[in-house]
Scaffold this active site. Structure first.
Site, PDB file in Angstrom:
ATOM      1  N   CYS A   2       0.828  -1.198   0.000  1.00  0.00           N
ATOM      2  CA  CYS A   2       0.000   0.000   0.000  1.00  0.00           C
ATOM      3  C   CYS A   2       0.863   1.250   0.000  1.00  0.00           C
ATOM      4  O   CYS A   2       2.086   1.190   0.067  1.00  0.00           O
ATOM      5  CB  CYS A   2      -0.899   0.036   1.231  1.00  0.00           C
ATOM      6  SG  CYS A   2      -1.869  -1.466   1.496  1.00  0.00           S
ATOM      7  N   ILE A  51      -2.985  -7.880  -2.345  1.00  0.00           N
ATOM      8  CA  ILE A  51      -2.147  -9.041  -2.652  1.00  0.00           C
ATOM      9  C   ILE A  51      -2.567 -10.252  -1.813  1.00  0.00           C
ATOM     10  O   ILE A  51      -2.631 -11.372  -2.310  1.00  0.00           O
ATOM     11  CB  ILE A  51      -0.655  -8.731  -2.392  1.00  0.00           C
ATOM     12  CG1 ILE A  51      -0.201  -7.504  -3.208  1.00  0.00           C
ATOM     13  CG2 ILE A  51       0.218  -9.936  -2.700  1.00  0.00           C
ATOM     14  CD1 ILE A  51      -0.147  -7.711  -4.696  1.00  0.00           C
ATOM     15  N   ASN A  73       1.878  -0.823   5.117  1.00  0.00           N
ATOM     16  CA  ASN A  73       2.446  -1.010   3.780  1.00  0.00           C
ATOM     17  C   ASN A  73       3.473  -2.122   3.857  1.00  0.00           C
ATOM     18  O   ASN A  73       4.426  -2.033   4.633  1.00  0.00           O
ATOM     19  CB  ASN A  73       3.111   0.288   3.304  1.00  0.00           C
ATOM     20  CG  ASN A  73       3.893   0.096   2.014  1.00  0.00           C
ATOM     21  OD1 ASN A  73       3.527  -0.708   1.168  1.00  0.00           O
ATOM     22  ND2 ASN A  73       4.964   0.848   1.862  1.00  0.00           N
TER      23      ASN A  73
END
Length: 655
Positions: A2, A51, A73
């Site tokens: 992210c 993902i 992230n």
């Protein structure tokens, strides 16, 4: 995977108005979804590249009672095992996402949760009851995280361009950072080329609350001087060490393959990426999709494509090739600078960007071979450092004479770099000059008088002295490896990989930089890394079990971008425009006559100054993108994959 952004207000009430603009600036990092959160002094959000757990992994993520909120992230690779342990401990997990485990680990371990994460990450976690914001970055710096302290708070984001969309953050040059960039090819953390904007260093946390901002290191690599005995008190044989490395490599590649989307691998034909692909091929039931890069040159000279084809054929991969030329380099240079946020003097940036675009057309995630050289001593400088005692015995006046004689000779760029480094009297100066852009003498010559006074004349040497003061090993190779893992690896190689794959909404994973594998590599003595004239000795012993000898034993080549030729021919006008005497004079950073000398000598063929020229031209590109154009929104929509500046979906979590 992210892009995250947010801010904390010291006055106790943060307005969410700037967050949308910040997230819009980094939508390429996560075009699949968006989530935001606001509570009291904190506002934060994320753009998601889905993902893992495509349906359930939406962020922000919370714990059971909502007291902990997280934007994340990266990837936690052992999330399945961690989630099972958390359930056994009584936690209620709602998803199969790797992000959710972080919130529950924080419940049990507080800031110590970072020690229990195996993966790449940069996250922001809000502890509501304690009114406390925690930022963290992974151990080796695979994922970036930037922040700026403003007059009334803290602003943070995955990329600098998002910080610049906050009204309290301005784009201004940091002279100290410029000097370090020109010395090293990159800006070392915590500095950035932007004054007042900092990069959270690898293996660090940042806490922000009503008492202010505090940054702390939570992990470090320890390099061994000699082999350490095992539990039975005896030393491992070389074969046993190779067996243990082999098992670790298979295990780390296996967990890096956990994905709910199609994936592949970058393949250069070098040992590291080839070994990763070989292990992937052993673990998967279908051919690995591989992506290789080549360049338009006369007769294909220097291209690594033939080596990549050899590996692809030997392993039976589904192979794709990308070839770029000078027109591609010129067309993408400015956009690539925008994605990088700040210059790195690397000719391969545009090539990496194009390779990522080709891969993204087929897959959503790739594995790469980054890290093998920095953990197992793959560069020539590691072997060359062993000559330093001999050069250290040369009297001072003779050192200067040797260098002046070598400097005037045409060509021999790499030999000159090695000689200049070995002639330095201090260890820190030697390390700073083993792989420089401009050595300290050349830096003084190329800077304008004003910038010479504004930068630290020995900034790079001071930087390396700080790294070397922390490393316990006395072995010169191990000390150099430690220094490279602190700066070169995260601030050059990993920054390039992250920014230019995420520019194309592609996740890149680096299994050779799993921290468990890194700790093993650091524990092995230098004799298992550099042996005779061979480098990466132990890693190559394992590679021989999976790869053809012609791949394992071929000389290291790197990314052979032919910009030296391009800058004399097809891209000459492009570079001349960036470094025109009037532009150089008006910018006031560089000496006009010295820049013209470098251009002239390069064009005449006296020397290959292409790396120096591109380093200087990149600074001008950066100014045009970030300083001259305060709202460079035209780069946010990328025509090469057609993604708009708005996310596909928008989610409000705890609005």
């Amino acid at each position: 995977m992210c892009g995250i952004a947010g801010y904390y207000s010291f006055d106790g009430a943060a307005s969410p108005e700037a967050l949308t603009a910040m997230l819009d600036a980094i939508v390429h990092r996560g075009p699949d979804d968006r989530g935001t959160f606001a509570e009291g002094p904190v506002v934060m959000g994320m753009n998601r590249l889905a993902i893992i757990d495509l349906a359930g992994g939406r962020q922000p993520m919370t714990n059971e009672d909502g007291s902990v909120t997280l934007v994340f992230n990266g990837e936690v690779y052992d999330y399945r095992e961690t989630a099972e342990a958390l359930r056994r401990a009584g936690h209620r997990l709602r998803t199969e996402s790797d992000t959710e485990v972080v919130a529950h680990l924080y419940e049990d371990h507080g800031d110590g949760c970072v020690h229990r994460l195996r993966g790449m990450f940069a996250f922001a976690l809000w502890d509501g009851p304690r009114r406390r914001l925690l930022l963290a970055r992974d151990r080796l710096g695979i994922k970036p995280l930037y922040y700026a302290q403003t007059r009334d708070g803290l602003v943070f984001a995955s990329e600098i361009k998002a910080l610049l969309r906050h009204p309290d953050v301005r784009a201004e040059l940091d002279p100290e950072a410029l000097g370090l960039y020109l010395s090293l090819k990159y800006v070392p953390a915590p500095l950035t080329l932007f004054a007042g904007i900092r990069s959270l260093p690898p293996a660090h946390t940042l806490v922000c609350d009503e008492d202010g901002v505090r940054v702390e290191r939570y992990w470090d690599l320890r390099f061994a001087d000699a082999p350490e005995p095992g539990p039975d008190g005896r030393l491992e044989s070389a074969e046993e060490a190779a067996d243990r490395l082999d098992a670790l490599l298979r295990e780390t590649v296996a967990i890096h393959l956990r994905s709910d989307v199609p994936f592949g691998a970058f393949l250069s034909g070098g040992v590291d990426s080839s070994l990763v692909v070989a292990l992937m091929s052993r673990l998967l039931d279908e051919p690995v999709r591989t992506f290789a890069l080549g360049f338009e040159t006369a007769g294909g000279e220097g291209s690594e494509l033939p080596y990549a084809r050899t590996v692809a054929e030997a392993l039976g991969t589904e192979h794709h090739e990308v070839v770029i030329g000078p027109s591609d380099f010129i067309a993408d240079a400015e956009r690539v600078m925008w994605h990088l946020d700040q210059p790195i003097a690397d000719q391969a940036t545009v090539a990496t960007y194009r390779l990522a675009a080709a891969a993204r057309a087929e897959v959503k995630m790739v594995l790469t071979g980054e890290g093998g050289d920095e953990l197992f001593a793959g560069y020539a400088r590691y072997a060359g450092e062993r000559w330093s005692p001999l050069f250290g015995a040369i009297p001072g006046p003779l050192r200067g004479a040797l260098w002046e004689a070598a400097r005037r000779a045409p060509g021999m760029r790499r030999a000159k770099i090695a000689l200049y480094a070995l002639l330095q009297q201090s260890e820190a100066a030697r390390f700073a000059n083993w792989f420089p852009l401009f050595n300290d003498r050349a830096l003084r010559a190329v800077l304008s008088p004003e910038m010479r006074a504004a930068t630290l004349p020995d900034g790079a040497e001071r930087l390396f002295a700080g790294y070397l003061a922390r490393v316990e090993s006395k072995d010169p190779v191990q000390r150099m490896l430690y220094a490279d893992t602190q700066a070169w690896l995260p601030d050059f190689l990993l920054l390039r990989g992250d920014k230019l794959t995420m520019a194309r909404s592609l996740e890149a994973r680096v299994p050779l930089l799993d921290h468990v594998l890194a700790e093993f590599a650091a524990s092995r003595p230098s004799s298992e890394k550099v042996r005779g004239g061979a480098r990466k000795y132990l890693l190559k012993q394992v590679a021989r079990r999976y790869l053809p000898a012609e791949i394992v034993d071929r000389p290291k080549q790197g990314f052979p971008v032919p910009i030296g030729s391009w800058f004399r021919k097809e891209a000459r006008d492009f570079v001349r425009d960036l470094l025109a005497p009037g532009a150089v004079h008006d910018r006031g950073l560089f000496d006009v006559a010295e820049v013209e000398r470098l251009l002239g000598e390069h064009e005449r063929g006296f020397a290959d100054h292409s790396a120096l020229i591109w380093g200087l031209a990149s600074v001008e590109l950066w100014h045009r993108v970030f300083i001259d154009d305060p709202e460079p929104t035209r780069y946010a929509a990328d025509p090469l994959h057609g993604r708009a500046a708005a996310p596909q979906a928008y989610t409000e979590v705890n609005p």
